[in-house]
Write an enzyme that holds these catalytic residues in place. Structure first.
Site, PDB file in Angstrom:
ATOM      1  N   SER A   1       0.855  -1.184   0.000  1.00 35.06           N
ATOM      2  CA  SER A   1       0.000   0.000   0.000  1.00 35.06           C
ATOM      3  C   SER A   1       0.885   1.225   0.000  1.00 35.06           C
ATOM      4  O   SER A   1       2.019   1.194   0.483  1.00 35.06           O
ATOM      5  CB  SER A   1      -0.922  -0.003   1.209  1.00 35.06           C
TER       6      SER A   1
ATOM      7  N   VAL B   1      -2.266  -1.924  -3.577  1.00 34.91           N
ATOM      8  CA  VAL B   1      -1.960  -2.688  -4.783  1.00 34.91           C
ATOM      9  C   VAL B   1      -2.212  -4.162  -4.471  1.00 34.91           C
ATOM     10  O   VAL B   1      -1.751  -4.676  -3.447  1.00 34.91           O
ATOM     11  CB  VAL B   1      -0.503  -2.463  -5.236  1.00 34.91           C
TER      12      VAL B   1
ATOM     13  N   ASP C   1      10.823  10.430  -8.613  1.00 34.69           N
ATOM     14  CA  ASP C   1      10.686   9.629  -7.394  1.00 34.69           C
ATOM     15  C   ASP C   1      11.529   8.360  -7.453  1.00 34.69           C
ATOM     16  O   ASP C   1      11.112   7.312  -6.976  1.00 34.69           O
ATOM     17  CB  ASP C   1       9.205   9.289  -7.180  1.00 34.69           C
TER      18      ASP C   1
ATOM     19  N   LYS D   1      -3.742  -1.640  -8.930  1.00 36.88           N
ATOM     20  CA  LYS D   1      -3.691  -0.522  -7.977  1.00 36.88           C
ATOM     21  C   LYS D   1      -5.094   0.048  -7.852  1.00 36.88           C
ATOM     22  O   LYS D   1      -5.715   0.395  -8.861  1.00 36.88           O
ATOM     23  CB  LYS D   1      -2.715   0.535  -8.489  1.00 36.88           C
TER      24      LYS D   1
HETATM   25  N1  LIG Z   1       3.409  -4.000 -10.335  1.00 32.12           N
HETATM   26  C1  LIG Z   1       3.612  -4.353  -9.075  1.00 32.12           C
HETATM   27  N2  LIG Z   1       3.980  -5.600  -8.752  1.00 32.12           N
HETATM   28  C2  LIG Z   1       4.201  -5.965  -7.486  1.00 32.12           C
HETATM   29  N3  LIG Z   1       4.058  -5.140  -6.434  1.00 32.12           N
HETATM   30  C3  LIG Z   1       3.689  -3.880  -6.667  1.00 32.12           C
HETATM   31  C4  LIG Z   1       3.445  -3.416  -7.996  1.00 32.12           C
HETATM   32  N4  LIG Z   1       3.119  -2.111  -7.950  1.00 32.12           N
HETATM   33  C5  LIG Z   1       3.151  -1.772  -6.662  1.00 32.12           C
HETATM   34  N5  LIG Z   1       3.484  -2.820  -5.878  1.00 32.12           N
HETATM   35  C6  LIG Z   1       3.601  -2.823  -4.415  1.00 32.12           C
HETATM   36  O1  LIG Z   1       2.661  -1.935  -3.866  1.00 32.12           O
HETATM   37  C7  LIG Z   1       3.282  -0.932  -3.091  1.00 32.12           C
HETATM   38  C8  LIG Z   1       2.551   0.386  -3.280  1.00 32.12           C
HETATM   39  O2  LIG Z   1       2.561   0.738  -4.655  1.00 32.12           O
HETATM   40  P1  LIG Z   1       2.822   2.215  -5.146  1.00 32.12           P
HETATM   41  O3  LIG Z   1       4.149   2.655  -4.614  1.00 32.12           O
HETATM   42  O4  LIG Z   1       2.635   2.272  -6.603  1.00 32.12           O
HETATM   43  O5  LIG Z   1       1.644   2.948  -4.424  1.00 32.12           O
HETATM   44  P2  LIG Z   1       1.496   4.491  -4.115  1.00 32.12           P
HETATM   45  O6  LIG Z   1       0.185   4.627  -3.428  1.00 32.12           O
HETATM   46  O7  LIG Z   1       1.663   5.262  -5.372  1.00 32.12           O
HETATM   47  O8  LIG Z   1       2.719   4.712  -3.157  1.00 32.12           O
HETATM   48  P3  LIG Z   1       3.568   6.015  -2.799  1.00 32.12           P
HETATM   49  O9  LIG Z   1       3.212   6.315  -1.393  1.00 32.12           O
HETATM   50  O10 LIG Z   1       5.003   5.542  -2.915  1.00 32.12           O
HETATM   51  O11 LIG Z   1       3.211   7.079  -3.774  1.00 32.12           O
HETATM   52  C9  LIG Z   1       4.712  -0.905  -3.565  1.00 32.12           C
HETATM   53  O12 LIG Z   1       5.572  -0.556  -2.543  1.00 32.12           O
HETATM   54  C10 LIG Z   1       4.967  -2.327  -4.015  1.00 32.12           C
HETATM   55  O13 LIG Z   1       5.412  -3.079  -2.916  1.00 32.12           O
END
Ligand SMILES: Nc1ncnc2c1ncn2[C@@H]1O[C@H](COP(=O)(O)OP(=O)(O)OP(=O)(O)O)[C@@H](O)[C@H]1O
Length: 618
Positions: free
Chosen positions: A221, A227, A341, A245
């Protein structure tokens, strides 16, 4: 009673943004009727009275109606209230327009006004407020502005997404957009995952939605949402795993982060590169927006580093991961995306061990124009030496915006091959080459953003100083990233976030001796020296003097650290680690199709936003 300007008034958000009350959406009603209805009502919704009496220092909510012209609404409100409300369209969905209206009282304190376009009204409140308000110009405001105060030091954050570059903004539209957005991905076109999605889409009349997927488990998350690992429900597709996501648009709109999610989705739609995520589908389900992407079973490089001896990658592994990252950044820059980032947590490891950059919600989308640079003098010594040390990429571009470096590489390649026939040695050719051959650069160097965006330890000096930043920030973060891979720590980390920022601005980069001594074994020592040289050139505080800032990735790729790297074939190189194959989750017995959403009770519960915690609706 108004609160004093500058005084800290606890911000108490509405416990949950509710949909308009019963009969609230006035279908097809011209605004004039709407305002008449509003004026007749005494009841102001959602704390706008409280805002008037100063109980809430800061408040924001939405106006919602089915009229799609904000100008029209503005002029109507202006004629009703005799003032120009400053407002911002936050998002349109479900055929309704959500507005944010904001006023300033005489003490320049924000009084955001809740306005639900329902039979209940706050227009009277609005009139009263307007009489004492100093109206702020729309251009001074950005709905993404945030008042985060103490973000986790390893967490990405943004304080203001305002930018002089054209950031693409469009609201989340309902329904599947697969057909329009995700069709042309030549790099991944033959994947089983694509084929499965295509089949489902064909069977479902062209639409893919949440009901076609089964969520297996949560992968992680972040600030925007969760995710999930998911599979298509069709039994024949069990081998195909996806990462989905899921973001709650209402919660994001409330937190003023919806635009970040939109930017991420828009960027993902355009990407087609081996080291960047493939977006298979994006759709909406109720107030959730879902992005179906490639699943990376290998976790991220931050976790992978913890598994390495001494919690640091070897130089050769570092070179592999950094080289792939350079290629991903090169592509992003050519597409007009400044990533902003880069950090090990955002570099995921795909099933084949190659990397995939993730998380584009802090990225900046801007225009990029190709430049032709002619050199009148030789390149600096290390770069000139480096350019003679490898054969540049000969891969022709496969998508439109990828114009320059690869074509340029092709020209150089042919030129070099020609010369090779006459003279096989490397000699001084590269110097002549830089003198005589023009370089085409597609680097969004002109992009300028003043957002304070990123993760503390990775922030570039120009981001901290707020002087405006462009694509050079990605080359800075590449330096920090590389440093962390090699030394297991970032170069400017202080005892506190503030100290870290001061160090970034003032402290020259230095390299730990212990790690250097541990690595001091013959060849690795030389490679470490070259790695340090590259890091020093990337971690130059002045963005104009930083490696990559004027010529983009072409400069970085020529550095001696990458000697021997065949850039065109990096994607075929055997990675340092290949994650074990994930076992597909067993297919459960067929159950009645159920879209995972919150229950009515859950939805009606107060929305309790705690900035330090992730929200979980699934
Ligand atoms: N394509 C993927 N495959 C496997 N795990 C994933 C994938 N995309 C995201 N994750 C997991 O989900 C977590 C959260 O995803 P992501 O960083 O895209 O979310 P966010 O809400 O944009 O986070 P941030 O706070 O960094 O902006 C990631 O740290 C990763 O562990």
């Amino acid at each position: 009673m108004q609160h004093e300007a500058g005084g800290e008034v606890p911000f108490r958000p509405p416990r949950r943004l509710r949909r308009p009350a019963q009969g609230g959406v006035i279908h097809g009603a011209p605004l004039v009727c709407l305002t008449a209805q509003l004026l007749q009502s005494d009841r102001a919704l959602c704390g706008s009275k409280n805002a008037l009496t100063g109980a809430y220092g800061s408040y924001q909510s939405f106006a919602c109606c089915n009229i799609t012209s904000k100008k029209r609404i503005a002029s109507r409100i202006k004629s009703s209230t005799n003032t120009s409300p400053w407002f911002k369209v936050l998002v349109t969905f479900n055929c309704k327009l959500y507005l944010s209206l904001s006023f300033f009282n005489t003490k320049a304190t924000y009084l955001h006004l809740a306005l639900h376009v329902t039979p209940s009204s706050c227009l009277r409140t609005l009139s009263q407020l307007a009489s004492m308000a100093a109206i702020k110009e729309e251009s001074d405001y950005d709905s993404s502005r945030s008042s985060l105060t103490a973000p986790d030091s390893r967490r990405s954050w943004i304080s203001d997404i305002g930018s002089s570059s054209s950031v693409s903004v469009c609201s989340f539209g309902g329904g599947d957009t697969l057909a329009s957005s995700c069709r042309y991905k030549p790099h991944k076109a033959n994947q089983a995952e694509w084929e499965a999605i295509r089949r489902v889409r064909a069977a479902a009349g062209g639409r893919v939605g949440l009901e076609h997927f089964r969520l297996v488990r949560r992968l992680g998350s972040g600030d925007l949402g969760n995710v999930y690992l998911c599979q298509l429900r069709e039994p024949w597709s069990t081998g195909c795993l996806y990462a989905m996501k899921v973001v709650d648009k209402e919660a994001l709109a409330f937190r003023k982060k919806l635009r970040r999610a939109e930017v991420e989705r828009d960027i993902l739609r355009t990407l087609d590169h081996p080291f960047l995520p493939t977006l298979y589908a994006d759709f909406e389900a109720s107030h959730y927006a879902c992005l179906v992407m490639e699943f990376c079973p290998g976790g991220d490089l931050h976790v992978a580093r913890q598994r390495q001896p001494g919690r640091r990658f070897s130089i050769s592994s570092t070179r592999f991961y950094v080289a792939e990252t350079v290629l991903a950044l090169e592509y992003l820059h050519m597409m007009g995306v400044v990533y902003r980032d880069l950090k090990p947590e955002n570099v995921l490891v795909r099933g084949d061990g190659h990397i995939m950059l993730s998380d584009f919600d802090l990225s900046l989308k801007c225009d990029v124009v190709a430049k032709l640079l002619r050199h009148s003098k030789p390149a600096p010594a290390p770069l000139a030496a480096a350019s003679s040390s490898h054969v540049p990429s000969c891969v022709p571009p496969t998508i439109q915006p990828v114009l320059s470096c690869l074509f340029n590489g092709m020209n150089k390649c042919h030129a070099k091959e020609g010369r090779r026939g006459a003279n096989d040695g490397d000699g001084d050719e590269s110097e002549q080459e830089t003198e005589t051959e023009p370089e085409v650069v597609v680097e969004p160097v002109a992009a300028r953003s003043k957002s304070f965006v990123g993760t503390h330890e990775y922030l570039a000096p120009e981001v901290i100083s707020g002087q405006g930043h462009g694509s050079a920030v990605d080359w800075w973060t590449l330096g920090v990233f590389m440093y962390e891979m090699v030394y297991g720590q970032t170069p400017f980390k202080g005892e506190s976030n503030e100290k870290t920022l001061v160090n970034i601005i003032k402290q020259p980069v230095s390299f730990p001796r212990i790690a250097a001594a541990a690595a001091a074994s013959g060849r690795e020592w030389d490679e470490l020296q070259r790695a340090q040289d590259l890091m020093s050139q990337l971690l130059v505080k002045n963005p104009k003097k930083r490696l990559g800032s004027s010529m983009g990735s072409a400069e970085v790729k020529k550095h001696p650290f990458f000697k021997g790297v065949n850039w065109a074939l990096v994607r075929s190189v055997r990675p340092p680690e290949v994650p074990p194959k994930p076992r597909p989750a067993p297919t459960p017995a067929p159950a009645p199709k159920k879209v995972m959403m919150m229950s009515k009770k859950e939805r009606q519960e107060p929305y309790n936003y705690r900035p330090d915690e992730h929200f979980e609706y699934f």
